[in-house]
Design an enzyme around this catalytic site. Sequence first.
Site, PDB file in Angstrom:
ATOM      1  N   ARG A   1     -27.441 -75.966 -40.865  1.00 60.27           N
ATOM      2  CA  ARG A   1     -28.325 -76.737 -39.735  1.00 60.27           C
ATOM      3  C   ARG A   1     -27.975 -78.133 -39.995  1.00 60.27           C
ATOM      4  O   ARG A   1     -27.807 -78.590 -40.741  1.00 60.27           O
ATOM      5  CB  ARG A   1     -29.902 -76.777 -40.303  1.00 60.27           C
ATOM      6  CG  ARG A   1     -30.551 -77.815 -39.506  1.00 60.27           C
ATOM      7  CD  ARG A   1     -32.190 -77.595 -39.743  1.00 60.27           C
ATOM      8  NE  ARG A   1     -32.767 -76.537 -39.347  1.00 60.27           N
ATOM      9  CZ  ARG A   1     -34.313 -76.486 -39.117  1.00 60.27           C
ATOM     10  NH1 ARG A   1     -34.850 -77.369 -39.236  1.00 60.27           N
ATOM     11  NH2 ARG A   1     -34.664 -75.231 -38.587  1.00 60.27           N
TER      12      ARG A   1
ATOM     13  N   ASP B   1     -42.796 -77.377 -27.843  1.00 59.37           N
ATOM     14  CA  ASP B   1     -42.244 -77.820 -29.053  1.00 59.37           C
ATOM     15  C   ASP B   1     -42.375 -79.378 -29.102  1.00 59.37           C
ATOM     16  O   ASP B   1     -43.040 -80.059 -28.135  1.00 59.37           O
ATOM     17  CB  ASP B   1     -40.537 -77.817 -28.889  1.00 59.37           C
ATOM     18  CG  ASP B   1     -39.736 -78.081 -30.133  1.00 59.37           C
ATOM     19  OD1 ASP B   1     -40.337 -78.195 -31.317  1.00 59.37           O
ATOM     20  OD2 ASP B   1     -38.624 -78.002 -29.942  1.00 59.37           O
TER      21      ASP B   1
ATOM     22  N   CYS C   1     -42.555 -73.146 -31.980  1.00 57.97           N
ATOM     23  CA  CYS C   1     -41.760 -72.945 -33.123  1.00 57.97           C
ATOM     24  C   CYS C   1     -41.894 -73.656 -34.217  1.00 57.97           C
ATOM     25  O   CYS C   1     -41.573 -72.891 -35.286  1.00 57.97           O
ATOM     26  CB  CYS C   1     -40.308 -73.341 -32.818  1.00 57.97           C
ATOM     27  SG  CYS C   1     -40.173 -75.070 -32.211  1.00 57.97           S
TER      28      CYS C   1
ATOM     29  N   HIS D   1     -30.911 -73.290 -30.781  1.00 51.49           N
ATOM     30  CA  HIS D   1     -31.724 -72.746 -32.227  1.00 51.49           C
ATOM     31  C   HIS D   1     -31.597 -71.236 -32.136  1.00 51.49           C
ATOM     32  O   HIS D   1     -32.892 -70.682 -31.860  1.00 51.49           O
ATOM     33  CB  HIS D   1     -33.190 -73.281 -32.103  1.00 51.49           C
ATOM     34  CG  HIS D   1     -33.801 -73.378 -33.501  1.00 51.49           C
ATOM     35  ND1 HIS D   1     -33.220 -72.817 -34.651  1.00 51.49           N
ATOM     36  CD2 HIS D   1     -35.011 -73.587 -33.752  1.00 51.49           C
ATOM     37  CE1 HIS D   1     -33.996 -72.800 -35.633  1.00 51.49           C
ATOM     38  NE2 HIS D   1     -35.136 -73.445 -35.216  1.00 51.49           N
TER      39      HIS D   1
ATOM     40  N   GLN E   1     -34.261 -68.678 -34.165  1.00 57.06           N
ATOM     41  CA  GLN E   1     -35.648 -68.899 -33.888  1.00 57.06           C
ATOM     42  C   GLN E   1     -35.851 -68.006 -32.552  1.00 57.06           C
ATOM     43  O   GLN E   1     -37.017 -67.438 -32.625  1.00 57.06           O
ATOM     44  CB  GLN E   1     -35.738 -70.393 -33.056  1.00 57.06           C
ATOM     45  CG  GLN E   1     -37.041 -70.580 -32.840  1.00 57.06           C
ATOM     46  CD  GLN E   1     -38.153 -70.679 -33.949  1.00 57.06           C
ATOM     47  OE1 GLN E   1     -38.070 -71.450 -34.952  1.00 57.06           O
ATOM     48  NE2 GLN E   1     -39.263 -70.042 -33.579  1.00 57.06           N
TER      49      GLN E   1
ATOM     50  N   ARG F   1     -39.780 -65.319 -38.309  1.00 53.63           N
ATOM     51  CA  ARG F   1     -38.589 -65.866 -38.733  1.00 53.63           C
ATOM     52  C   ARG F   1     -37.720 -65.252 -40.008  1.00 53.63           C
ATOM     53  O   ARG F   1     -36.795 -65.117 -40.017  1.00 53.63           O
ATOM     54  CB  ARG F   1     -38.764 -67.726 -39.225  1.00 53.63           C
ATOM     55  CG  ARG F   1     -39.122 -68.384 -37.870  1.00 53.63           C
ATOM     56  CD  ARG F   1     -38.175 -68.485 -36.852  1.00 53.63           C
ATOM     57  NE  ARG F   1     -37.057 -68.748 -37.306  1.00 53.63           N
ATOM     58  CZ  ARG F   1     -36.662 -69.933 -37.594  1.00 53.63           C
ATOM     59  NH1 ARG F   1     -37.367 -71.153 -37.650  1.00 53.63           N
ATOM     60  NH2 ARG F   1     -35.183 -70.177 -37.704  1.00 53.63           N
TER      61      ARG F   1
HETATM   62  N1  NVA Z   1     -36.430 -79.361 -31.278  1.00 54.78           N
HETATM   63  C1  NVA Z   1     -37.176 -79.292 -32.790  1.00 54.78           C
HETATM   64  C2  NVA Z   1     -37.383 -77.932 -33.037  1.00 54.78           C
HETATM   65  C3  NVA Z   1     -37.625 -78.056 -34.511  1.00 54.78           C
HETATM   66  C4  NVA Z   1     -37.606 -76.391 -35.240  1.00 54.78           C
HETATM   67  C5  NVA Z   1     -35.883 -80.558 -33.250  1.00 54.78           C
HETATM   68  O1  NVA Z   1     -34.735 -80.142 -33.171  1.00 54.78           O
HETATM   69  O2  NVA Z   1     -36.554 -81.080 -34.249  1.00 54.78           O
HETATM   70  N1   CP Z   2     -39.046 -73.752 -36.379  1.00 56.04           N
HETATM   71  C1   CP Z   2     -38.158 -74.174 -37.312  1.00 56.04           C
HETATM   72  O1   CP Z   2     -37.240 -74.209 -37.294  1.00 56.04           O
HETATM   73  O2   CP Z   2     -38.707 -74.745 -38.562  1.00 56.04           O
HETATM   74  P1   CP Z   2     -38.317 -75.508 -39.773  1.00 56.04           P
HETATM   75  O3   CP Z   2     -37.383 -77.051 -39.100  1.00 56.04           O
HETATM   76  O4   CP Z   2     -39.343 -75.815 -40.502  1.00 56.04           O
HETATM   77  O5   CP Z   2     -37.045 -74.583 -40.341  1.00 56.04           O
END
Ligand code: NVA
Ligand code: CP
Length: 329
Positions: free
Chosen positions: A102, A222, A263, A129, A132, A308
Amino acid sequence: MQSFVKEIDFSKSEILSLIELSITFKTLKKNKISHKYLEGNNIALIFEKASTRTRAAFTVAAQDLGMAATYLGASEIQLGKKESVVDTAKVLGSMFDGIEYRGFSQEDVETLAQHAGVPVWNGLTDTWHPTQMIADFMTLKERFGYLEGLTIAYLGDGRNNVANSLLVTGAMLGLHVKIIAPKDLQPDSEIVAIAQQLSHGNTLTITEDVTAVEGADALYTDVWVSMGEDVDFKERIDQLLPYQINQALLAKTNKSETIVLHCLPAFHDKNTLIGQEIYETYGLEAMEITDDVFQEQADVIFQEAENRLHSIKAILYMTMTGNDHLPKA
Ligand code: NVA
Ligand code: CP
């Protein structure tokens, strides 16, 4: 062995197999049937950004499959500061049987996949993502019994990782997808082009107009500011408040059975540090989704979160074994 760094690494039938396999793994888990198909393997979990669901899901999925998972926080390893992505890929690839990453740049996860020699899974970048999506479309399949022909409308920051992934995956799986966002926050033309190429008969709509939610089977939202973005919250709030999922917006679907997906994490109340700050500074009790809607839809939203785990298990199994089905008992 295959990596999963973006949705289009897989064909439509592979994505559908992943969803079915996720549902199978969920049944095994619920019935407490052991499924240690990957005993003896080790996977690395690299996180350059925070995570609750993705980290927990990869860890528990690995353990349930009989593997060990090692968390490598980016601030604690050499990556980026003293060691390149390529060298890191070679070293970790020689020790681990798979690597979750990540981070920020999509290029980094793709470089990792090119040089690791083991499957690499994108646990979120600024662009996509993908893990997800398997949970999200699995949840839709569980709720509606089918995917093709459903209408899903995403509201909010329409050019973030989740919106990009939703547009492309929905297009691939035959859903009608609407991205409803102000002009400045609509998806990049390259992303729209990928989605258009993948869709066959299903419509893709990019619009500023919130009344486009009419008839939607599912709404999706989101956070308004994604991890790593350096933007003025006030500016985002001003841009996105008209796209908040609240009762008035939900009513515009003209459908009583519309479900809402998120999400997570979500700013639906003041019970977070940032939520409290936003309330004190701007008087807003919630951002992308109001608390009443969130609570009404909590069953589906937390089902999506639980999924998930099951879907990441399916991704690990399919990419590490090359099989889209479990061995016969
Ligand atoms: N768009 C958000 C998704 C988090 C799961 C981010 O990148 O922070
Ligand atoms: N939805 C998601 O990816 O959550 P986290 O950022 O907690 O992993």
